[in-house]
Scaffold this active site. Structure first.
Site, PDB file in Angstrom:
ATOM      1  N   HIS A  17       0.832  -1.211   0.000  1.00  0.00           N
ATOM      2  CA  HIS A  17       0.000   0.000   0.000  1.00  0.00           C
ATOM      3  C   HIS A  17       0.866   1.260   0.000  1.00  0.00           C
ATOM      4  O   HIS A  17       0.676   2.163  -0.829  1.00  0.00           O
ATOM      5  CB  HIS A  17      -0.920  -0.011   1.228  1.00  0.00           C
ATOM      6  N   GLU A  18       1.820   1.302   0.911  1.00  0.00           N
ATOM      7  CA  GLU A  18       2.675   2.478   1.014  1.00  0.00           C
ATOM      8  C   GLU A  18       3.613   2.593  -0.191  1.00  0.00           C
ATOM      9  O   GLU A  18       3.959   3.700  -0.612  1.00  0.00           O
ATOM     10  CB  GLU A  18       3.487   2.431   2.311  1.00  0.00           C
TER      11      GLU A  18
END
Length: 354
Positions: A17-18
């Protein structure tokens, strides 16, 4: 091993996600201070010589973040203005914000593809499998091999959606639209309430899915694509059920519930672990897209509002709203945890009284 799998799965989902935010920030030439996996105290970090981003691992493996210049403040005098997110174009900011959830969906697709390639792909078409005699579905006329095309007027294209609608019927009569060969049929089925030996109540229709396993590269791609889509649709249906009252907040599980779920899946083998990781990744991506403060979706919502009104919302106002939203989110998490422990304690004492 449960703890190991728990950390690995959460780290993978959060890391991907990051990384989505990170890679699109880099592609738009936005300055990134830090890329971190985990929260709290920094355990160690690395910043290559001449580089700008420090890559860190932090103490608590329940989150992560990418610190981007100009995301939460109007400007940073130490960073060139053209490298700050607040000065980027609408489309660049939008892509940076939406990339995290997009990478979660991509991760789910890859995991499901790997599962389908190794173990075979389960057909998502909602054909009826076993129909138990004496139960409502059989009595109404539903038979093995029937294709469910709709429930209560809503189109059904997978067993995930069919099961969700049945699980949230809570005793209501459901109208099943069925295709039997070329013949279109409709059945009104009211589930029967059953109670197990622990006193847990459930409603049963008396049908199961027809699971057909298909092999091959092409089938694995089709399976991953359709399954990722149905998982997303399941999340959407669950949110709708939450707002209509069919699902309560206390039905959700926090980190402890997820931890126990990881443990249960780990005992079933690596295939179950792959599916769980894909399922959680879709959940994280979907939740982050909701237009709520403290989520990526909340920031995207503000971005779209700014585009519509033609001027920026003061960053201090937006940050206050996100901070309040974050506190409310923590409160909700605590409530879910307490509800989970309450159910667990009630179940424990119920066992003692047997």
């Amino acid at each position: 091993m449960t703890l190991v799998w728990f950390i690995l799965i959460l780290s993978l989902i959060v890391g991907i996600h990051e990384f989505g935010h990170f890679i699109f920030a880099k592609l738009s030439n936005t300055y990134v201070y830090e890329f971190s996996i985990g929260m709290g105290k920094k355990l160690f970090g690395h910043k290559r010589k001449g580089g700008e981003t420090e890559f860190c691992v932090r103490l608590v493996p329940l989150g992560g973040f990418v610190q981007i210049a100009g995301e939460d403040v109007v400007s940073d005098d130490s960073i060139p203005a053209d490298r700050q997110m607040c000065n980027k174009s609408f489309i660049q900011k939008f892509l940076i914000l939406v990339a995290g959830a997009s990478f979660n969906f991509l991760l789910a697709f890859v995991l499901l593809f790997i599962s389908g390639l190794i173990y075979g792909s389960i057909s998502q078409t909602p054909y009826v499998g076993n129909v138990l005699e004496g139960y409502p579905a059989y009595e109404a006329g539903l038979r093995e091999g029937d294709l469910i095309t709709g429930i209560n007027g809503d189109k059904v294209n997978s067993w995930d959606i069919a099961m969700l609608k049945m699980q949230t019927s809570y005793g209501d009569t459901l109208k099943f639209d069925v295709l039997r060969g070329e013949e279109k049929l409709t059945f009104d089925i009211t589930p029967v309430k059953i109670e197990d030996e622990d006193g847990n109540e459930a409603y049963k229709f008396g049908i199961s899915a027809s699971y057909k396993v298909e092999k091959g590269f092409g089938n694995a791609i089709v399976y991953a694509y359709k399954k990722t889509g149905t998982l997303f649709q399941t999340m959407w249906e669950t949110i709708k059920c939450l707002f209509t009252g069919k699902v309560g907040v206390d039905d959700f599980s926090g980190p402890v519930g997820i931890y126990n779920l990881v443990g249960a899946q780990a005992k079933q083998g690596f295939e179950a672990i792959l599916y769980l990781a894909a399922y959680l990744s879709v959940n994280v991506g979907f939740i982050n897209l909701l237009p709520l403060p403290a989520f990526d979706g909340g920031r995207i919502f503000f971005l779209i509002i700014e585009k519509i009104i033609g001027k920026e919302i003061p960053k201090n106002v937006e940050n206050i709203i996100h901070s309040v939203g974050f506190l409310l989110l923590i409160g909700l998490l605590i409530f879910i945890l307490l509800s989970y422990f309450k159910r667990s304690v009630s179940f424990f004492f119920g066992i003692l009284q047997l």
